[in-house]
Motif scaffolding. Structure first.
Motif, PDB file in Angstrom:
ATOM      1  N   LYS A 148     -15.374  40.937 -25.343  1.00 50.25           N
ATOM      2  CA  LYS A 148     -15.728  41.877 -24.819  1.00 50.25           C
ATOM      3  C   LYS A 148     -15.437  41.798 -22.971  1.00 50.25           C
ATOM      4  CE  LYS A 148     -20.525  43.045 -23.809  1.00 50.25           C
ATOM      5  NZ  LYS A 148     -21.978  42.921 -24.433  1.00 50.25           N
ATOM      6  N   PRO A 149     -15.391  40.442 -22.735  1.00 48.03           N
ATOM      7  CA  PRO A 149     -14.946  40.068 -21.019  1.00 48.03           C
ATOM      8  C   PRO A 149     -14.240  40.870 -20.419  1.00 48.03           C
ATOM      9  CG  PRO A 149     -16.260  37.781 -22.246  1.00 48.03           C
ATOM     10  CD  PRO A 149     -16.210  38.955 -23.480  1.00 48.03           C
ATOM     11  N   VAL A 150     -13.155  40.613 -21.753  1.00 51.07           N
ATOM     12  CA  VAL A 150     -11.720  41.329 -20.931  1.00 51.07           C
ATOM     13  C   VAL A 150     -11.866  42.842 -21.337  1.00 51.07           C
ATOM     14  CG1 VAL A 150      -9.163  41.722 -22.087  1.00 51.07           C
ATOM     15  CG2 VAL A 150     -10.392  39.559 -21.752  1.00 51.07           C
ATOM     16  N   LEU A 151     -12.555  43.454 -21.579  1.00 48.88           N
ATOM     17  CA  LEU A 151     -12.319  45.359 -21.600  1.00 48.88           C
ATOM     18  C   LEU A 151     -13.470  45.483 -20.653  1.00 48.88           C
ATOM     19  CD1 LEU A 151     -12.903  45.871 -25.500  1.00 48.88           C
ATOM     20  CD2 LEU A 151     -10.832  46.787 -24.053  1.00 48.88           C
ATOM     21  N   GLU A 152     -13.938  44.754 -19.967  1.00 48.12           N
ATOM     22  CA  GLU A 152     -15.574  44.885 -19.373  1.00 48.12           C
ATOM     23  C   GLU A 152     -14.134  44.918 -17.703  1.00 48.12           C
ATOM     24  OE1 GLU A 152     -18.595  42.069 -19.290  1.00 48.12           O
ATOM     25  OE2 GLU A 152     -19.437  43.035 -20.758  1.00 48.12           O
ATOM     26  N   VAL A 207      -6.990  43.450 -12.174  1.00 48.16           N
ATOM     27  CA  VAL A 207      -6.462  42.339 -13.652  1.00 48.16           C
ATOM     28  C   VAL A 207      -4.649  41.954 -13.593  1.00 48.16           C
ATOM     29  CG1 VAL A 207      -6.504  41.835 -16.325  1.00 48.16           C
ATOM     30  CG2 VAL A 207      -8.323  43.477 -15.105  1.00 48.16           C
ATOM     31  N   ASP A 208      -4.760  41.237 -13.064  1.00 46.66           N
ATOM     32  CA  ASP A 208      -3.264  40.620 -12.925  1.00 46.66           C
ATOM     33  C   ASP A 208      -1.982  40.717 -14.120  1.00 46.66           C
ATOM     34  OD1 ASP A 208      -0.812  38.984 -11.333  1.00 46.66           O
ATOM     35  OD2 ASP A 208      -0.803  37.413 -13.056  1.00 46.66           O
ATOM     36  N   LYS A 209      -2.665  40.035 -15.745  1.00 48.46           N
ATOM     37  CA  LYS A 209      -2.158  40.026 -16.530  1.00 48.46           C
ATOM     38  C   LYS A 209      -3.408  39.920 -17.874  1.00 48.46           C
ATOM     39  CE  LYS A 209      -0.455  35.209 -16.608  1.00 48.46           C
ATOM     40  NZ  LYS A 209      -1.451  35.128 -15.166  1.00 48.46           N
ATOM     41  N   VAL A 210      -3.506  40.577 -19.014  1.00 46.71           N
ATOM     42  CA  VAL A 210      -3.954  39.980 -20.651  1.00 46.71           C
ATOM     43  C   VAL A 210      -3.013  39.359 -21.106  1.00 46.71           C
ATOM     44  CG1 VAL A 210      -4.715  40.662 -22.250  1.00 46.71           C
ATOM     45  CG2 VAL A 210      -5.012  42.050 -20.137  1.00 46.71           C
ATOM     46  N   VAL A 211      -3.403  37.758 -21.978  1.00 42.96           N
ATOM     47  CA  VAL A 211      -2.912  37.329 -22.475  1.00 42.96           C
ATOM     48  C   VAL A 211      -3.265  37.359 -23.743  1.00 42.96           C
ATOM     49  CG1 VAL A 211      -2.035  35.052 -22.906  1.00 42.96           C
ATOM     50  CG2 VAL A 211      -2.290  35.921 -20.512  1.00 42.96           C
ATOM     51  N   LEU A 212      -2.701  38.211 -24.466  1.00 46.33           N
ATOM     52  CA  LEU A 212      -3.201  38.334 -25.831  1.00 46.33           C
ATOM     53  C   LEU A 212      -2.700  37.285 -26.918  1.00 46.33           C
ATOM     54  CD1 LEU A 212      -5.044  40.594 -27.191  1.00 46.33           C
ATOM     55  CD2 LEU A 212      -3.601  41.889 -28.337  1.00 46.33           C
ATOM     56  N   ALA A 213      -3.740  36.646 -27.936  1.00 41.28           N
ATOM     57  CA  ALA A 213      -2.671  35.717 -29.426  1.00 41.28           C
ATOM     58  C   ALA A 213      -1.867  36.441 -29.922  1.00 41.28           C
ATOM     59  CB  ALA A 213      -4.349  35.304 -29.846  1.00 41.28           C
ATOM     60  N   ALA A 221      -7.319  29.461 -21.857  1.00 38.18           N
ATOM     61  CA  ALA A 221      -8.801  30.019 -21.840  1.00 38.18           C
ATOM     62  C   ALA A 221      -9.199  28.783 -21.478  1.00 38.18           C
ATOM     63  CB  ALA A 221      -9.622  30.289 -22.632  1.00 38.18           C
ATOM     64  N   GLY A 222      -8.836  27.236 -21.656  1.00 39.84           N
ATOM     65  CA  GLY A 222      -9.961  26.153 -21.327  1.00 39.84           C
ATOM     66  C   GLY A 222     -10.769  26.707 -22.114  1.00 39.84           C
ATOM     67  N   ASN A 223     -11.228  26.876 -23.446  1.00 40.71           N
ATOM     68  CA  ASN A 223     -11.818  27.237 -24.387  1.00 40.71           C
ATOM     69  C   ASN A 223     -11.988  27.572 -25.856  1.00 40.71           C
ATOM     70  OD1 ASN A 223     -14.758  27.694 -26.063  1.00 40.71           O
ATOM     71  ND2 ASN A 223     -15.825  28.192 -24.298  1.00 40.71           N
ATOM     72  N   GLY A 224     -11.557  26.575 -26.792  1.00 37.51           N
ATOM     73  CA  GLY A 224     -11.366  27.270 -27.494  1.00 37.51           C
ATOM     74  C   GLY A 224     -11.914  27.802 -28.631  1.00 37.51           C
ATOM     75  N   LYS A 225     -13.042  27.268 -28.753  1.00 43.76           N
ATOM     76  CA  LYS A 225     -13.951  28.149 -28.973  1.00 43.76           C
ATOM     77  C   LYS A 225     -14.532  29.619 -29.206  1.00 43.76           C
ATOM     78  CE  LYS A 225     -16.832  23.823 -30.415  1.00 43.76           C
ATOM     79  NZ  LYS A 225     -17.705  23.274 -30.153  1.00 43.76           N
ATOM     80  N   GLN A 226     -14.449  29.909 -27.845  1.00 43.78           N
ATOM     81  CA  GLN A 226     -15.323  31.079 -27.923  1.00 43.78           C
ATOM     82  C   GLN A 226     -13.395  32.400 -26.838  1.00 43.78           C
ATOM     83  OE1 GLN A 226     -18.311  29.755 -25.309  1.00 43.78           O
ATOM     84  NE2 GLN A 226     -19.720  30.422 -26.613  1.00 43.78           N
ATOM     85  N   ASP A 227     -12.457  32.139 -26.768  1.00 39.23           N
ATOM     86  CA  ASP A 227     -11.640  32.375 -26.219  1.00 39.23           C
ATOM     87  C   ASP A 227     -11.913  34.056 -27.419  1.00 39.23           C
ATOM     88  OD1 ASP A 227      -8.933  32.186 -28.020  1.00 39.23           O
ATOM     89  OD2 ASP A 227      -9.992  30.098 -27.608  1.00 39.23           O
ATOM     90  N   GLN A 228     -11.529  34.148 -28.055  1.00 45.45           N
ATOM     91  CA  GLN A 228     -11.216  35.393 -28.931  1.00 45.45           C
ATOM     92  C   GLN A 228      -9.757  35.367 -28.874  1.00 45.45           C
ATOM     93  OE1 GLN A 228     -15.043  37.456 -27.936  1.00 45.45           O
ATOM     94  NE2 GLN A 228     -15.141  37.207 -30.318  1.00 45.45           N
ATOM     95  N   GLY A 229      -8.831  34.222 -29.106  1.00 44.40           N
ATOM     96  CA  GLY A 229      -7.674  35.370 -28.987  1.00 44.40           C
ATOM     97  C   GLY A 229      -7.427  35.991 -27.787  1.00 44.40           C
ATOM     98  N   VAL A 230      -7.774  36.095 -26.880  1.00 42.65           N
ATOM     99  CA  VAL A 230      -7.625  37.185 -25.491  1.00 42.65           C
ATOM    100  C   VAL A 230      -7.690  36.707 -24.304  1.00 42.65           C
ATOM    101  CG1 VAL A 230      -9.288  38.648 -25.931  1.00 42.65           C
ATOM    102  CG2 VAL A 230      -7.351  39.502 -24.880  1.00 42.65           C
ATOM    103  N   LEU A 231      -7.141  36.427 -23.589  1.00 41.16           N
ATOM    104  CA  LEU A 231      -7.546  36.204 -21.914  1.00 41.16           C
ATOM    105  C   LEU A 231      -7.500  37.424 -20.878  1.00 41.16           C
ATOM    106  CD1 LEU A 231      -5.470  34.599 -20.365  1.00 41.16           C
ATOM    107  CD2 LEU A 231      -6.074  33.154 -22.039  1.00 41.16           C
ATOM    108  N   ALA A 232      -7.863  37.179 -19.970  1.00 38.98           N
ATOM    109  CA  ALA A 232      -7.276  38.265 -18.588  1.00 38.98           C
ATOM    110  C   ALA A 232      -7.431  37.120 -17.222  1.00 38.98           C
ATOM    111  CB  ALA A 232      -7.826  39.445 -18.520  1.00 38.98           C
TER     112      ALA A 232
END
Length: 248
Positions: A16-20, A29-35, A69-80
Motif C-alpha cells: 500500500k505505501p509503495v502504491l501510494e 520515486v527513484d526505483k522500486v525493488v520487488l522480491a 527495508a530494514g523491516n523484515g515483518k512488514q515489507d511484504q516483498g516490496v520497497l520504493a
C-alpha cells in the motif's frame, strides 16, 4: 561531498505505501525493488504503476528486500526509494551555511512522535531537523503517515548519532538548548543566538548521557495545574512556534 543513498531517499515498504507513493504525482520515486518471489495480482499492480510513471523496477531476493527495508515483518516483498529533495547530511548543510534554527532528535523512538515533529517543524520553517540514523525511529511508513506525508519534503539532516550531531553543531558555533521541566529559564524568557540548535529528548529518558555534555543551556515550558510535562511532539510544537513568534 558524496551523499549516500540513505541520505537522499525516504524508503517506504509494503504494497500500500509503495502504491501510494507511485500514485502521488508530487513525489519522485527513484526505483522500486520487488522480491523475486513476489507474484500474482499485487505484484503486477505495482509493476504496472511503476511502468506508468517510468520508474525502474529491480528484482532482488526476499532477504535483500528485508535488509534494504530494514523491516523484515512488514515489507511484504516490496520497497520504493522516494526522493527527499531537502534531505542531506548534517555535515554538508553546515559546510554550505545558511542554517539558523535546528532541531536535534535524541532518543525519540516512537514513530508517531518523529512524524508529528517533522510536520510541525517544517510548518514552522525550521531550517533543519536532525534525525540520526541510530537511536531515533527511522523515517519509515509509520513516520510518513504520522507526518501526513510531510516527511518526504521536510528539511531532514542526517548523521550517525545525536551525540555526533551535537558535537558538529557546537564545533560550528551553535549553542545547544535542551528542554527540562526543572530549568529556571523558560523558552519565553531566554535569549537565543541568531543561530541556535534545540535538542529534544525522549519522554522517558530525557536527553541522553552522550549528548548532555554538549548542552549549553536548559529551558523549560511553563506548566500550570500540576501538569509535569508535555508529550515531546507537543513540546516541539510549542517551541517551534515560539521561534516563529520571535521572528515576526
Amino acid at each position: 561531498m558524496e551523499i549516500s543513498p540513505k541520505d537522499r531517499f525516504v524508503t517506504v515498504y509494503g504494497r500500500k505505501p509503495v502504491l501510494e507513493a507511485l500514485d502521488d504525482p508530487a513525489l519522485t520515486v527513484d526505483k522500486v525493488v520487488l522480491a523475486d518471489t513476489a507474484r500474482g495480482a499485487a505484484a503486477h499492480e505495482i509493476i504496472d504503476a511503476a511502468r506508468s510513471r517510468g520508474v525502474q523496477v529491480q528484482r532482488a531476493t526476499a532477504q535483500r528486500v528485508k535488509v534494504l527495508a530494514g523491516n523484515g515483518k512488514q515489507d511484504q516483498g516490496v520497497l520504493a526509494d522516494v526522493v527527499a529533495p531537502r534531505m542531506k547530511p548534517l555535515a554538508l548543510a553546515l559546510e554550505e551555511g545558511g542554517l539558523k534554527s535546528v532541531l536535534v532528535l535524541d532518543g525519540i523512538t516512537t514513530p508517531a512522535n518523529v512524524g508529528m515533529i517533522l510536520r510541525t517543524a517544517t510548518a514552522a520553517g525550521i531550517d533543519g531537523i536532525v534525525v540520526p540514523r541510530r537511536g531515533v525511529a527511522s523515517i519509515d511508513p509509520l513516520v510518513v503517515k504520522a507526518s501526513a506525508g510531510v516527511a518526504f519534503r521536510a528539511p531532514v539532516l542526517r548523521c550517525g548519532t545525536s551525540a555526533e550531531a551535537s558535537a558538529l553543531l557546537r564545533a560550528s558555533g551553535f549553542p545547544l538548548y535542551a528542554l527540562d521541566s526543572h530549568a529556571s529559564d523558560t523558552i519565553y524568557s531566554a535569549s537565543f543566538s541568531s543561530r541556535s540548535a534545540f535538542v529534544l529528548g525522549s519522554e522517558t529518558s530525557g536527553i541522553t548521557d552522550d549528548v548532555r555534555p554538549h548542552i549549553t543551556s536548559w529551558l523549560s515550558i511553563p506548566m500550570a495545574a500540576g501538569v509535569e510535562s508535555l508529550n515531546v511532539a507537543s513540546a516541539a510544537a510549542v517551541l517551534c512556534f515560539e521561534l516563529v513568534r520571535r521572528a515576526q
